[in-house]
Write a protein that holds these residues in place. Structure first.
Motif, PDB file in Angstrom:
ATOM      1  N   SER A   1       0.795  -1.231   0.000  1.00 42.35           N
ATOM      2  CA  SER A   1       0.000   0.000   0.000  1.00 42.35           C
ATOM      3  C   SER A   1       0.825   1.279   0.000  1.00 42.35           C
ATOM      4  N   VAL A   2       2.047   1.224   0.539  1.00 39.18           N
ATOM      5  CA  VAL A   2       2.861   2.430   0.669  1.00 39.18           C
ATOM      6  C   VAL A   2       4.149   2.326  -0.155  1.00 39.18           C
ATOM      7  N   LEU A   3       4.952   1.316   0.117  1.00 37.51           N
ATOM      8  CA  LEU A   3       6.229   1.184  -0.572  1.00 37.51           C
ATOM      9  C   LEU A   3       6.052   0.933  -2.070  1.00 37.51           C
ATOM     10  N   GLY A   4       5.116   0.060  -2.445  1.00 41.25           N
ATOM     11  CA  GLY A   4       4.891  -0.246  -3.856  1.00 41.25           C
ATOM     12  C   GLY A   4       4.583   0.985  -4.702  1.00 41.25           C
ATOM     13  N   PRO A   5       3.588   1.794  -4.306  1.00 38.91           N
ATOM     14  CA  PRO A   5       3.304   3.008  -5.081  1.00 38.91           C
ATOM     15  C   PRO A   5       4.478   3.991  -5.105  1.00 38.91           C
ATOM     16  N   LEU A   6       5.239   4.072  -4.028  1.00 46.43           N
ATOM     17  CA  LEU A   6       6.402   4.962  -4.012  1.00 46.43           C
ATOM     18  C   LEU A   6       7.464   4.460  -4.986  1.00 46.43           C
ATOM     19  N   LEU A   7       7.759   3.166  -4.972  1.00 42.21           N
ATOM     20  CA  LEU A   7       8.738   2.607  -5.906  1.00 42.21           C
ATOM     21  C   LEU A   7       8.279   2.771  -7.355  1.00 42.21           C
TER      22      LEU A   7
ATOM     23  N   VAL B   1      10.025   1.455 -10.707  1.00 44.90           N
ATOM     24  CA  VAL B   1      10.159   0.061 -10.279  1.00 44.90           C
ATOM     25  C   VAL B   1       8.761  -0.474  -9.999  1.00 44.90           C
ATOM     26  N   HIS B   2       8.360  -1.496 -10.740  1.00 41.71           N
ATOM     27  CA  HIS B   2       7.016  -2.048 -10.590  1.00 41.71           C
ATOM     28  C   HIS B   2       7.105  -3.498 -10.137  1.00 41.71           C
ATOM     29  N   PHE B   3       6.290  -3.825  -9.163  1.00 43.99           N
ATOM     30  CA  PHE B   3       6.225  -5.216  -8.717  1.00 43.99           C
ATOM     31  C   PHE B   3       4.788  -5.540  -8.355  1.00 43.99           C
ATOM     32  N   ALA B   4       4.488  -6.813  -8.354  1.00 44.75           N
ATOM     33  CA  ALA B   4       3.160  -7.272  -7.973  1.00 44.75           C
ATOM     34  C   ALA B   4       3.319  -8.490  -7.085  1.00 44.75           C
ATOM     35  N   LEU B   5       2.572  -8.500  -6.008  1.00 45.57           N
ATOM     36  CA  LEU B   5       2.565  -9.676  -5.157  1.00 45.57           C
ATOM     37  C   LEU B   5       1.608 -10.686  -5.748  1.00 45.57           C
ATOM     38  N   SER B   6       1.891 -11.942  -5.520  1.00 49.72           N
ATOM     39  CA  SER B   6       0.993 -12.960  -6.040  1.00 49.72           C
ATOM     40  C   SER B   6      -0.376 -12.804  -5.373  1.00 49.72           C
ATOM     41  N   PRO B   7      -1.427 -13.278  -6.037  1.00 53.06           N
ATOM     42  CA  PRO B   7      -2.760 -13.145  -5.446  1.00 53.06           C
ATOM     43  C   PRO B   7      -2.864 -13.813  -4.073  1.00 53.06           C
ATOM     44  N   GLU B   8      -2.065 -14.823  -3.825  1.00 49.51           N
ATOM     45  CA  GLU B   8      -2.125 -15.516  -2.535  1.00 49.51           C
ATOM     46  C   GLU B   8      -0.792 -15.394  -1.815  1.00 49.51           C
ATOM     47  N   THR B   9      -0.848 -14.841  -0.625  1.00 45.74           N
ATOM     48  CA  THR B   9       0.322 -14.844   0.229  1.00 45.74           C
ATOM     49  C   THR B   9       0.467 -16.272   0.733  1.00 45.74           C
ATOM     50  N   VAL B  10       1.658 -16.828   0.678  1.00 44.44           N
ATOM     51  CA  VAL B  10       1.855 -18.212   1.111  1.00 44.44           C
ATOM     52  C   VAL B  10       1.486 -18.340   2.577  1.00 44.44           C
ATOM     53  N   LYS B  11       2.075 -17.518   3.431  1.00 50.13           N
ATOM     54  CA  LYS B  11       1.675 -17.452   4.841  1.00 50.13           C
ATOM     55  C   LYS B  11       2.247 -16.192   5.461  1.00 50.13           C
ATOM     56  N   ARG B  12       1.543 -15.688   6.446  1.00 42.71           N
ATOM     57  CA  ARG B  12       2.012 -14.521   7.181  1.00 42.71           C
ATOM     58  C   ARG B  12       2.819 -14.999   8.380  1.00 42.71           C
ATOM     59  N   GLY B  13       3.806 -14.202   8.748  1.00 40.80           N
ATOM     60  CA  GLY B  13       4.599 -14.479   9.944  1.00 40.80           C
ATOM     61  C   GLY B  13       4.597 -13.236  10.811  1.00 40.80           C
ATOM     62  N   TYR B  14       4.596 -13.409  12.105  1.00 39.96           N
ATOM     63  CA  TYR B  14       4.480 -12.284  13.014  1.00 39.96           C
ATOM     64  C   TYR B  14       5.688 -12.196  13.935  1.00 39.96           C
ATOM     65  N   TYR B  15       6.105 -10.973  14.189  1.00 34.70           N
ATOM     66  CA  TYR B  15       7.232 -10.684  15.077  1.00 34.70           C
ATOM     67  C   TYR B  15       6.946 -11.250  16.461  1.00 34.70           C
TER      68      TYR B  15
END
Length: 124
Positions: free
Chosen positions: A10-16, A21-35
């Motif tokens: 939402s923030v870094l992608g539009p700034l890049l 520099v253009h990138f796209a994340l896959s439609p499915e995140t494999v898994k989230r990890g938390y600190y």
């Protein structure tokens, strides 16, 4: 200590993108990890820069804030929806004070436990 994937998209992608520099994340995140446990997995696709240099940009005027959108989330075991609602109310209070008159859309979300590594909560 752990920038969220949502910040990246939402923030870094539009700034890049302003640098070319253009990138796209896959439609499915494999898994989230938390600190602090971490272990999230995501697939990122980007076009190579090849011989073209990144484009310079000027960031001297942030512009006017016309809308604030986001969500408060909880994930993993032991994180009730009430915690996200409390975070949303606090965020709403602070944002209304800092940006009076700006439309504000905050929702609360409980992320599915399946496919996550650990538990956490946050405001995006």
């Amino acid at each position: 200590m752990a920038p969220q994937l949502d910040y990246t998209t939402s923030v870094l992608g539009p700034l890049l993108a302003r640098f070319g520099v253009h990138f796209a994340l896959s439609p499915e995140t494999v898994k989230r990890g938390y600190y602090p446990r971490g272990g999230g997995e995501v697939v990122v696709n980007t076009a190579p820069l090849l011989a073209e240099p990144m484009q310079p940009i000027e960031l001297v005027d942030r512009g006017e804030v016309t809308l604030i959108e986001g969500y408060c989330w909880v994930a993993g075991g032991g994180q009730p929806l009430g915690a996200a609602k409390e975070a949303a109310e606090e965020a709403r209070s602070v944002l209304k004070e800092c940006y009076p008159g700006v439309p504000l859309r905050l929702k609360t979300v409980v992320e599915e436990r399946v496919g996550n590594n650990g538990s956490g909560s946050g405001v995006v």
